[in-house]
Design a protein around this motif. Structure first.
Motif, PDB file in Angstrom:
ATOM      1  N   GLY A 128      10.582  -1.768  -2.166  1.00 47.47           N
ATOM      2  CA  GLY A 128      11.192  -2.108  -0.882  1.00 47.47           C
ATOM      3  C   GLY A 128      10.198  -2.507   0.197  1.00 47.47           C
ATOM      4  O   GLY A 128      10.333  -3.585   0.803  1.00 47.47           O
ATOM      5  N   PRO A 129       9.182  -1.675   0.474  1.00 47.35           N
ATOM      6  CA  PRO A 129       8.242  -2.014   1.551  1.00 47.35           C
ATOM      7  C   PRO A 129       7.545  -3.354   1.338  1.00 47.35           C
ATOM      8  O   PRO A 129       7.292  -4.094   2.290  1.00 47.35           O
ATOM      9  CB  PRO A 129       7.240  -0.851   1.501  1.00 47.35           C
ATOM     10  CG  PRO A 129       7.996   0.276   0.906  1.00 47.35           C
ATOM     11  CD  PRO A 129       8.916  -0.344  -0.093  1.00 47.35           C
ATOM     12  N   TYR A 130       7.218  -3.664   0.077  1.00 50.00           N
ATOM     13  CA  TYR A 130       6.530  -4.929  -0.212  1.00 50.00           C
ATOM     14  C   TYR A 130       7.458  -6.123   0.045  1.00 50.00           C
ATOM     15  O   TYR A 130       7.069  -7.103   0.684  1.00 50.00           O
ATOM     16  CB  TYR A 130       6.061  -4.943  -1.669  1.00 50.00           C
ATOM     17  CG  TYR A 130       5.322  -6.195  -2.064  1.00 50.00           C
ATOM     18  CD1 TYR A 130       4.113  -6.529  -1.465  1.00 50.00           C
ATOM     19  CD2 TYR A 130       5.843  -7.054  -3.032  1.00 50.00           C
ATOM     20  CE1 TYR A 130       3.431  -7.690  -1.821  1.00 50.00           C
ATOM     21  CE2 TYR A 130       5.174  -8.220  -3.395  1.00 50.00           C
ATOM     22  CZ  TYR A 130       3.962  -8.526  -2.783  1.00 50.00           C
ATOM     23  OH  TYR A 130       3.301  -9.671  -3.136  1.00 50.00           O
ATOM     24  N   VAL A 170       0.844  -1.207   0.000  1.00 54.08           N
ATOM     25  CA  VAL A 170       0.000   0.000   0.000  1.00 54.08           C
ATOM     26  C   VAL A 170       0.873   1.248   0.000  1.00 54.08           C
ATOM     27  O   VAL A 170       0.571   2.238  -0.675  1.00 54.08           O
ATOM     28  CB  VAL A 170      -0.949   0.004   1.222  1.00 54.08           C
ATOM     29  CG1 VAL A 170      -1.639   1.359   1.370  1.00 54.08           C
ATOM     30  CG2 VAL A 170      -1.992  -1.091   1.081  1.00 54.08           C
ATOM     31  N   THR A 171       1.966   1.197   0.740  1.00 56.47           N
ATOM     32  CA  THR A 171       2.914   2.319   0.762  1.00 56.47           C
ATOM     33  C   THR A 171       3.674   2.410  -0.554  1.00 56.47           C
ATOM     34  O   THR A 171       3.739   3.458  -1.189  1.00 56.47           O
ATOM     35  CB  THR A 171       3.924   2.143   1.914  1.00 56.47           C
ATOM     36  OG1 THR A 171       3.217   2.139   3.150  1.00 56.47           O
ATOM     37  CG2 THR A 171       4.931   3.284   1.925  1.00 56.47           C
ATOM     38  N   GLY A 172       4.250   1.291  -0.978  1.00 61.73           N
ATOM     39  CA  GLY A 172       5.172   1.300  -2.110  1.00 61.73           C
ATOM     40  C   GLY A 172       4.529   1.443  -3.466  1.00 61.73           C
ATOM     41  O   GLY A 172       5.157   1.970  -4.387  1.00 61.73           O
ATOM     42  N   ILE A 173       3.281   1.019  -3.611  1.00 65.37           N
ATOM     43  CA  ILE A 173       2.655   1.056  -4.935  1.00 65.37           C
ATOM     44  C   ILE A 173       2.450   2.490  -5.417  1.00 65.37           C
ATOM     45  O   ILE A 173       2.402   2.755  -6.616  1.00 65.37           O
ATOM     46  CB  ILE A 173       1.314   0.273  -4.934  1.00 65.37           C
ATOM     47  CG1 ILE A 173       0.932  -0.106  -6.373  1.00 65.37           C
ATOM     48  CG2 ILE A 173       0.205   1.066  -4.235  1.00 65.37           C
ATOM     49  CD1 ILE A 173      -0.212  -1.099  -6.461  1.00 65.37           C
ATOM     50  N   ARG A 233      -3.938   4.191  -4.741  1.00 66.83           N
ATOM     51  CA  ARG A 233      -2.542   4.582  -4.489  1.00 66.83           C
ATOM     52  C   ARG A 233      -1.732   4.601  -5.784  1.00 66.83           C
ATOM     53  O   ARG A 233      -0.907   5.496  -5.997  1.00 66.83           O
ATOM     54  CB  ARG A 233      -1.906   3.618  -3.485  1.00 66.83           C
ATOM     55  CG  ARG A 233      -2.490   3.675  -2.092  1.00 66.83           C
ATOM     56  CD  ARG A 233      -2.098   4.918  -1.345  1.00 66.83           C
ATOM     57  NE  ARG A 233      -0.702   4.878  -0.973  1.00 66.83           N
ATOM     58  CZ  ARG A 233       0.026   5.953  -0.647  1.00 66.83           C
ATOM     59  NH1 ARG A 233      -0.507   7.149  -0.707  1.00 66.83           N
ATOM     60  NH2 ARG A 233       1.287   5.832  -0.305  1.00 66.83           N
ATOM     61  N   LEU A 234      -1.957   3.610  -6.649  1.00 63.01           N
ATOM     62  CA  LEU A 234      -1.243   3.551  -7.920  1.00 63.01           C
ATOM     63  C   LEU A 234      -1.576   4.757  -8.786  1.00 63.01           C
ATOM     64  O   LEU A 234      -0.673   5.420  -9.329  1.00 63.01           O
ATOM     65  CB  LEU A 234      -1.588   2.259  -8.662  1.00 63.01           C
ATOM     66  CG  LEU A 234      -0.901   2.050 -10.016  1.00 63.01           C
ATOM     67  CD1 LEU A 234       0.598   1.832  -9.827  1.00 63.01           C
ATOM     68  CD2 LEU A 234      -1.511   0.863 -10.759  1.00 63.01           C
ATOM     69  N   LEU A 235      -2.865   5.074  -8.928  1.00 62.45           N
ATOM     70  CA  LEU A 235      -3.303   6.209  -9.745  1.00 62.45           C
ATOM     71  C   LEU A 235      -2.824   7.534  -9.167  1.00 62.45           C
ATOM     72  O   LEU A 235      -2.406   8.439  -9.899  1.00 62.45           O
ATOM     73  CB  LEU A 235      -4.835   6.209  -9.868  1.00 62.45           C
ATOM     74  CG  LEU A 235      -5.457   5.045 -10.648  1.00 62.45           C
ATOM     75  CD1 LEU A 235      -6.976   5.116 -10.572  1.00 62.45           C
ATOM     76  CD2 LEU A 235      -4.987   5.063 -12.099  1.00 62.45           C
ATOM     77  N   HIS A 236      -2.860   7.640  -7.847  1.00 62.62           N
ATOM     78  CA  HIS A 236      -2.376   8.859  -7.187  1.00 62.62           C
ATOM     79  C   HIS A 236      -0.886   9.063  -7.444  1.00 62.62           C
ATOM     80  O   HIS A 236      -0.415  10.180  -7.665  1.00 62.62           O
ATOM     81  CB  HIS A 236      -2.658   8.762  -5.682  1.00 62.62           C
ATOM     82  CG  HIS A 236      -2.719  10.079  -4.989  1.00 62.62           C
ATOM     83  ND1 HIS A 236      -2.589  10.205  -3.625  1.00 62.62           N
ATOM     84  CD2 HIS A 236      -2.888  11.349  -5.463  1.00 62.62           C
ATOM     85  CE1 HIS A 236      -2.680  11.484  -3.289  1.00 62.62           C
ATOM     86  NE2 HIS A 236      -2.854  12.188  -4.385  1.00 62.62           N
TER      87      HIS A 236
END
Length: 403
Positions: free
Chosen positions: A350-352, A52-55, A107-110
């Motif tokens: 990285g986060p994933y 969620v963070t990295g995407i 998140r990806l679109l943002h």
């Protein structure tokens, strides 16, 4: 007339830099809050929370990859407005509770929207700055991002403790709207469109990546992977060690360390070469991660932030300078893009990846492992660039003595 041309702090420079600051403020604010939000709201694993963070950063990477090629034909003004409007519209999606999959798409679109808008601001600022003050101007412009790295996480961690996530989303939406409104008042130069060619435009890897900048980009990829462990999981770690109140100050001291040291490290690099900055930075970054793994009180936690700022913070600017330095002038744009692709990939994936390791190691051991990885990367840097840099510096030194 010449005096007017050499003016740096013009209205347009301030507006574009401010618009960029608000965009990255949202980026870093959400970067430290979205993983916890995903766990609390959707009860996901650490790996999914890391995604969620990295995407978002992966989205930024996608935006930069393709918009960089399009901006000269579309025009930087249109691209900026489109990117900012898209940024605002995708900010609205956070208010829809559609499950973890919908959040990942949001998140990806943002992230793609930020990639568009930030590529446009970077291109515009290069045209707004007087030619004779390019280096100085871009340095000041980049401080808009450095300040956002401090203020964004500070606000994000504070708001996550004091308010609801809905309030955080409203605040981010407001920042996006402000960025768009102030951009309207900037006088944006019209880009000269490239001449049309009769030959078919075949895409090549070298259209997206600068081969000469690739060795240092690989180093950037690994060290940014190390820093992603701090960006994405410092909030979880602070909760675990009961230092949540102090965690919001971590990124403030990190940014202060960068602001204080960068003028000196920049001059040191010019005089002594990149190795004089990079090798100490590797040691400081490693020390910061290892110290972070031992944090039991606020002093140790904040001191780790200072060391990581001295280390990774100065690696960022130095590796970017290396990427530009080793590249022919006509491909500097691609070299910069290659650098950011590596940085975004490390911070994004990285986060994933690290999310799979955390259940096995815990946060303390994760930071120990990342510290060892950064230290070992010193050897990789030596073979990728440091050895060549030493040879060039030695030759320059001998030539200087001969003169």
């Amino acid at each position: 007339m010449n005096q007017a041309k050499s003016k740096l702090w013009t209205k347009d420079f301030i507006i574009v830099s401010s618009a960029n600051f608000f965009l990255y403020l949202v980026f870093y604010l959400l970067l430290v809050t979205m993983a916890v939000y995903a766990v609390e709201e959707f009860n996901v694993s650490e790996s999914q929370a890391g995604l969620v963070t990295g995407i978002f950063i992966i989205g930024t990477l996608i935006g930069r990859l393709f918009i960089g090629r399009m901006i000269t034909s579309v025009g930087n003004k249109k691209m900026l407005y489109f990117g900012l409007i898209f940024f605002i519209l995708t900010s609205l999606l956070y208010f829809i509770n559609g499950g973890i999959t919908f959040l990942l798409i949001t998140r990806l679109l943002h992230g793609i929207a930020l990639g568009m808008a930030s590529t446009a601001t970077g291109t515009i600022i290069a045209e707004v700055i007087p030619e004779e003050r390019k280096g100085e101007g871009i340095g000041f412009y980049s401080m808009s991002i450095t300040l956002a790295t401090a203020i964004g996480p500070f606000i994000g961690l504070y708001m996550s403790q004091q308010t609801s996530y809905q309030a955080i989303f409203i605040f981010c939406l407001a920042l996006g709207i402000i960025s768009f409104i102030i951009s309207i008042f900037a006088k944006i130069p019209v880009m000269e469109k490239p001449a049309k060619s009769d030959k078919p435009n075949k895409l090549k890897l070298s259209d997206f990546i600068e081969p000469k900048a690739l060795p240092i980009a690989i180093v950037v990829l690994i060290i940014s992977l190390g820093y992603s462990s701090v960006l994405s999981f410092i909030n979880f770690y602070a909760i675990e060690i009961d230092l949540v109140d102090v965690a919001s100050l971590f990124f403030v001291v990190y940014a202060v360390a960068i602001l204080v040291s960068r003028p000196f490290t920049g001059r040191l690099m010019d005089m002594k070469g990149a190795n004089s900055v990079m090798y100490p930075a590797f040691v400081l970054f490693t020390a910061g991660l290892l110290l972070l793994s031992t944090a039991e009180n606020s002093i140790v936690l904040l001191l780790a932030g200072v060391l990581i700022g001295f280390g990774f913070g100065n690696m960022q600017s130095t590796t970017q300078a290396i990427a530009v330095k080793v590249t022919p002038p006509q491909r500097i744009g691609l070299a910069t893009s290659t650098y950011y692709i590596a940085l975004d990939a490390g911070l994004g994936f990285g986060p994933y990846v690290l999310g799979f390791i955390i259940p096995l190691t815990g946060y303390r051991n994760l930071y120990i492992i990342m510290g060892v990885v950064v230290l070992v990367t010193t050897i990789l840097y030596y073979f990728m660039h440091g050895k060549k840099e030493s040879s060039v510096t030695t030759i320059d030194s001998m030539a200087s003595k001969a003169n």
